[in-house]
Scaffold this active site. Sequence first.
Site, PDB file in Angstrom:
ATOM      1  NE  ARG A   1      -3.876   2.262   0.656  1.00  0.00           N
ATOM      2  CZ  ARG A   1      -3.782   3.577   0.546  1.00  0.00           C
ATOM      3  NH1 ARG A   1      -2.647   4.134   0.142  1.00  0.00           N
ATOM      4  NH2 ARG A   1      -4.812   4.349   0.851  1.00  0.00           N
TER       5      ARG A   1
ATOM      6  NE  ARG B   1      -3.669  -2.341   3.004  1.00  0.00           N
ATOM      7  CZ  ARG B   1      -4.580  -1.392   2.792  1.00  0.00           C
ATOM      8  NH1 ARG B   1      -5.208  -1.320   1.635  1.00  0.00           N
ATOM      9  NH2 ARG B   1      -4.859  -0.510   3.737  1.00  0.00           N
TER      10      ARG B   1
ATOM     11  CD  GLU C   1     -11.298   2.837  -2.954  1.00  0.00           C
ATOM     12  OE1 GLU C   1     -11.423   1.661  -3.367  1.00  0.00           O
ATOM     13  OE2 GLU C   1     -10.395   3.183  -2.175  1.00  0.00           O
TER      14      GLU C   1
END
Length: 231
Positions: free
Chosen positions: A51, A93, A59
């Site tokens: 990330r 992540r 998004e």
Amino acid sequence: MLKTLQTIVVAGALLFAGQCFAVDMTGKVVEVLDGDTLTFESNDGRLFRVRLKEVDAPEPGQTFGRQATQFVETLLKGKSVRVKISSVDRYDRAIAVLILPDGRVLNRELVSHGLAWHYRVHFPVDPALRALEYQAWKQNAGLWVDPSVVPPWEFRREKGARKPPPADPSAMDYNGIFDYGLIGNPDTKLFLWPDCQGYPEDSRGFAVFGSELHAQKSGFKQSPGCSRPES
């Protein structure tokens, strides 16, 4: 696919367990999930779900979400890259900065092209990202062409609910939208930021505000001894 996902989770867990929060690795990106999330394979064969640090891209269901993903795919295609991992989040992540072969930083490229927001979750913030975002905003680059643009964290929370755009684009509360985590206690009518004493671990039932002005107009006052983080 299952083996790949298991490898990613195990690699993330090992990184976290070892408290390795300054890891620098070289490898390649094998999958781009969206504008700020990807799968990285190190030269020794380990897979990490990465990330990008301090950026939040639109998004997939948002305007410029697809463009952000394609931008990342184009920059990374067939290239060896470096990732500098600073931590691992609760989703396993790796939170990282990604450096391209020519020295450019992917995190900054996304922000400067108006394809991601500077995600100011933690303070102090990166002044370079802040400056790049401000320039992108002034130039109406990428997503900033829309004066009523919805930040991705609001999109995720509200499932895309949009607020009416201001009559004058210059009236957009540019600073106010960055009050991440600003909540209000409905019983005491006091609002506070994440760094303030008494901030709850579970904020369910609390009011969520986009800015200090929003909180004040809703009848809430600043909690004593709690001040807005300096950005």
